[in-house]
Design a protein around this motif. Structure first.
Motif, mmCIF file in Angstrom:
data_model
loop_
_atom_site.group_PDB
_atom_site.id
_atom_site.type_symbol
_atom_site.label_atom_id
_atom_site.label_comp_id
_atom_site.label_asym_id
_atom_site.label_seq_id
_atom_site.Cartn_x
_atom_site.Cartn_y
_atom_site.Cartn_z
ATOM 1 N N ILE A 263 0.821 -1.210 0.000
ATOM 2 C CA ILE A 263 0.000 0.000 0.000
ATOM 3 C C ILE A 263 0.859 1.265 0.000
ATOM 4 C CG2 ILE A 263 -0.323 0.453 2.467
ATOM 5 C CD1 ILE A 263 -3.373 0.517 1.886
ATOM 6 N N ASN A 264 2.162 1.114 0.214
ATOM 7 C CA ASN A 264 3.113 2.235 0.228
ATOM 8 C C ASN A 264 3.366 2.741 -1.188
ATOM 9 O OD1 ASN A 264 5.360 3.914 0.357
ATOM 10 N ND2 ASN A 264 6.778 2.274 0.901
ATOM 11 N N HIS A 303 -4.758 -1.038 -3.441
ATOM 12 C CA HIS A 303 -5.464 -0.160 -2.507
ATOM 13 C C HIS A 303 -4.707 1.147 -2.279
ATOM 14 C CE1 HIS A 303 -7.958 -3.686 -1.529
ATOM 15 N NE2 HIS A 303 -8.794 -2.836 -0.973
ATOM 16 N N ARG A 304 -3.710 1.424 -3.092
ATOM 17 C CA ARG A 304 -2.981 2.691 -2.947
ATOM 18 C C ARG A 304 -3.922 3.874 -3.188
ATOM 19 N NH1 ARG A 304 3.136 1.766 -5.487
ATOM 20 N NH2 ARG A 304 3.718 0.105 -4.017
ATOM 21 N N LYS A 305 -3.676 4.985 -2.445
ATOM 22 C CA LYS A 305 -4.607 6.113 -2.466
ATOM 23 C C LYS A 305 -3.992 7.408 -2.998
ATOM 24 C CE LYS A 305 -7.155 4.299 1.532
ATOM 25 N NZ LYS A 305 -8.316 3.832 0.771
ATOM 26 N N ASN A 306 -2.764 7.351 -3.543
ATOM 27 C CA ASN A 306 -2.132 8.562 -4.088
ATOM 28 C C ASN A 306 -2.061 9.666 -3.045
ATOM 29 O OD1 ASN A 306 -0.891 10.208 -5.989
ATOM 30 N ND2 ASN A 306 -2.821 10.954 -6.830
ATOM 31 N N GLU A 307 -1.365 9.359 -1.931
ATOM 32 C CA GLU A 307 -1.311 10.281 -0.795
ATOM 33 C C GLU A 307 0.051 10.966 -0.663
ATOM 34 O OE1 GLU A 307 -4.292 8.789 2.593
ATOM 35 O OE2 GLU A 307 -2.522 7.547 2.380
ATOM 36 N N GLN A 308 0.550 11.559 -1.691
ATOM 37 C CA GLN A 308 1.852 12.217 -1.605
ATOM 38 C C GLN A 308 1.790 13.709 -1.912
ATOM 39 O OE1 GLN A 308 4.801 10.702 -0.610
ATOM 40 N NE2 GLN A 308 3.567 8.922 -0.128
ATOM 41 N N TYR A 332 1.253 16.382 9.185
ATOM 42 C CA TYR A 332 0.169 16.292 8.211
ATOM 43 C C TYR A 332 -0.600 14.998 8.466
ATOM 44 C CZ TYR A 332 2.833 19.870 5.703
ATOM 45 O OH TYR A 332 3.498 21.012 5.358
ATOM 46 N N LYS A 333 -1.928 15.115 8.429
ATOM 47 C CA LYS A 333 -2.784 13.942 8.603
ATOM 48 C C LYS A 333 -3.701 13.806 7.398
ATOM 49 C CE LYS A 333 -6.354 11.915 11.565
ATOM 50 N NZ LYS A 333 -7.257 12.127 12.720
ATOM 51 N N SER A 334 -3.683 12.635 6.766
ATOM 52 C CA SER A 334 -4.537 12.395 5.609
ATOM 53 C C SER A 334 -5.986 12.239 6.032
ATOM 54 C CB SER A 334 -4.074 11.133 4.868
ATOM 55 O OG SER A 334 -5.029 10.746 3.902
ATOM 56 N N LYS A 335 -6.880 12.957 5.348
ATOM 57 C CA LYS A 335 -8.314 12.794 5.594
ATOM 58 C C LYS A 335 -8.828 11.471 5.039
ATOM 59 C CE LYS A 335 -9.310 17.771 5.303
ATOM 60 N NZ LYS A 335 -10.065 18.803 4.537
ATOM 61 N N LEU A 336 -8.096 10.912 4.070
ATOM 62 C CA LEU A 336 -8.537 9.677 3.433
ATOM 63 C C LEU A 336 -8.208 8.452 4.282
ATOM 64 C CD1 LEU A 336 -7.391 10.437 -0.230
ATOM 65 C CD2 LEU A 336 -9.716 10.581 0.686
ATOM 66 N N SER A 337 -6.956 8.362 4.713
ATOM 67 C CA SER A 337 -6.505 7.157 5.413
ATOM 68 C C SER A 337 -6.216 7.380 6.890
ATOM 69 C CB SER A 337 -5.234 6.615 4.744
ATOM 70 O OG SER A 337 -4.174 7.546 4.914
ATOM 71 N N GLU A 338 -6.185 8.649 7.330
ATOM 72 C CA GLU A 338 -5.837 9.038 8.699
ATOM 73 C C GLU A 338 -4.393 8.705 9.053
ATOM 74 O OE1 GLU A 338 -8.753 7.588 11.466
ATOM 75 O OE2 GLU A 338 -10.272 8.986 10.723
ATOM 76 N N LYS A 339 -3.543 8.531 8.051
ATOM 77 C CA LYS A 339 -2.113 8.348 8.291
ATOM 78 C C LYS A 339 -1.446 9.692 8.540
ATOM 79 C CE LYS A 339 -1.789 4.146 5.503
ATOM 80 N NZ LYS A 339 -1.294 3.558 4.240
ATOM 81 N N TYR A 363 0.616 8.548 14.988
ATOM 82 C CA TYR A 363 -0.077 9.457 15.900
ATOM 83 C C TYR A 363 0.701 9.601 17.204
ATOM 84 C CZ TYR A 363 -3.728 11.234 19.029
ATOM 85 O OH TYR A 363 -4.442 11.975 19.942
ATOM 86 N N SER A 364 1.387 8.546 17.620
ATOM 87 C CA SER A 364 2.171 8.619 18.863
ATOM 88 C C SER A 364 3.318 9.623 18.741
ATOM 89 C CB SER A 364 2.707 7.229 19.246
ATOM 90 O OG SER A 364 3.606 6.745 18.269
ATOM 91 N N ASP A 365 3.851 9.825 17.515
ATOM 92 C CA ASP A 365 4.875 10.856 17.325
ATOM 93 C C ASP A 365 4.269 12.244 17.548
ATOM 94 O OD1 ASP A 365 7.159 9.235 16.566
ATOM 95 O OD2 ASP A 365 6.099 8.830 14.709
ATOM 96 N N TYR A 366 3.062 12.435 17.060
ATOM 97 C CA TYR A 366 2.373 13.707 17.287
ATOM 98 C C TYR A 366 2.129 13.921 18.786
ATOM 99 C CZ TYR A 366 -1.488 17.055 17.446
ATOM 100 O OH TYR A 366 -2.301 18.128 17.743
ATOM 101 N N GLN A 367 1.712 12.876 19.477
ATOM 102 C CA GLN A 367 1.484 12.986 20.914
ATOM 103 C C GLN A 367 2.770 13.327 21.655
ATOM 104 O OE1 GLN A 367 -0.399 9.022 21.335
ATOM 105 N NE2 GLN A 367 -2.174 10.102 22.211
#
Length: 386
Positions: A263-264, A303-308, A332-339, A363-367
């Motif tokens: 998926i990457n 299932h790739r979502k073109n998130e770059q 940055y947080k993706s609205k599509l995948s929440e990555k 998300y733990s890095d953000y925390q």
């Protein structure tokens, strides 16, 4: 480039047992009577019947076709398959020639936006996979999954025991990051881990990985290239390797890793090495595990979502003020995948680092940042950028 000169076609009776019209085999193009064109394909399967790089795991030259038997009998997954099987690369007069052929094949495929999946052969062949990126004028990140580190030195050492050392020393140097997953502490020399740490590279033992496999996802998402040694999977799930260990990844965990890799969107080649049919059980259980791993990799790919594209409205940007240097961190947080991703500024004038300045994180890095602490991912990436 005409790749026909590098390949031997497959024997049709290899797949004579497959009847289902919805099988993997019935939904791809393959090299039997005529080699299919790779132009316009998404994925190309490349077999390598080469084992001269190993002394302890002879038998890996037979791996590609055994994996095919299991893979092609599986059901087709999601997506409109545009997959070709180019056959098996003809072995050269020596190991270096075979590795060179693999390099040329992978380079031609990657340059045409076709992702090669390499099956069969000993693990040292990933050096040929790595060299395919040499002329692409970009820094790449390599993900290696292996119970061993394969960083031995010396002319007398077999290639399979020192190929990672060769990659680290390769000139010209275009390796931005190296990540190693699932090593087993009692099988490796601690000094090798120390070398990786000094280079700001990452190595995660099997226990660390297993405690929270979802935290490995950002590491996998950062890779341009995947190299997977079957020895990383425990012997009860994958006995088909002379170096199989009683402890290691489960088959399910291996499939989870390959799903993340598929998926990457960054990842442009994958190699599955060191399966040895001679060491497998009668049912060829290991071939089934590897085939399922590849199936999940391909499923992830579709299932790739073109998130770059981080400047679009598909992302939420979070700016976290910090008490020291840096004074702020951008997430940055993706609205599509929440990555999640983390921005690491690179020095002015060093544009070669541009594609590596926004790195996958969790998300733990953000925390961690909201508590006033700089995440470890930021520190190690910044060290490589300056």
């Amino acid at each position: 480039m005409d790749l026909k000169i590098f390949f031997s076609p497959l024997e049709e009776d290899l797949f004579s047992h497959i009847r289902s019209s919805n099988s993997f085999y019935k939904n791809i193009k393959y090299n039997i009577d005529k080699m299919p064109s790779f132009l316009g394909a998404d994925i190309a399967i490349v077999g390598v019947n080469e084992e001269r790089g190993t002394l302890t795991n002879k038998g890996t030259a037979k791996a590609a076709n055994e994996i095919r038997k299991k893979l092609y009998a599986l059901k087709k997954g999601t997506g409109r398959y545009k997959i070709v099987d180019l056959g098996n690369i003809r072995s050269g007069m020596d190991l270096d020639e075979t590795s060179g052929r693999l390099t040329e094949v992978c380079a031609a495929l990657i340059q045409n936006n076709v992702l090669p999946i390499i099956i069969g052969g000993s693990h040292d062949l990933d050096y040929g996979q790595y060299r395919a990126y040499e002329g692409m004028e970009k820094l790449i990140s390599l993900l290696n999954v292996d119970a061993f580190l394969d960083m031995e030195e010396g002319v007398s050492e077999p290639e399979s025991d020192k190929h990672i050392h060769k990659i680290l020393l390769h000139e010209p140097n275009y390796l931005f990051n190296y990540s190693h997953l699932a090593y087993q502490s009692y099988l490796i020399d601690q000094s090798a881990i120390n070398i990786l740490e000094k280079l700001y590279f990452e190595a995660y033992r099997i226990g660390h990985l297993r405690s929270n496999i979802s935290e490995m996802e950002p590491i996998i998402r950062n890779a341009d290239m995947l190299s997977f040694d079957i020895s990383a999977i425990k012997s009860s799930d994958a006995p088909g390797n002379a170096n199989a260990q009683p402890f290691g990844l489960t088959g399910e965990e291996a499939c989870q890793i390959t799903w993340y890799a598929g998926i990457n969107e960054k990842l442009s080649s994958a190699g599955f090495y060191d399966y040895n049919p001679d060491k497998d059980d009668d049912a060829k259980k290991t071939a089934s595990v590897v085939a399922t791993m590849i199936w999940y990799f391909i499923e992830g790919y579709y299932h790739r979502k073109n998130e770059q594209k981080f400047k679009t409205n598909d992302y939420l940007k979070f700016v976290v003020s910090m008490p020291g240097d840096p004074d702020a961190l951008n997430f940055y947080k993706s609205k599509l995948s929440e990555k999640w991703w983390l921005e690491v500024p690179y020095p002015q004038g060093k544009d070669k680092y541009a594609r590596n300045c926004i790195i996958p994180c969790s998300y733990s890095d953000y925390q961690t940042a909201t508590k006033g602490e700089v995440p470890e991912r930021y520190i190690t990436t910044h060290a490589k950028l300056i």
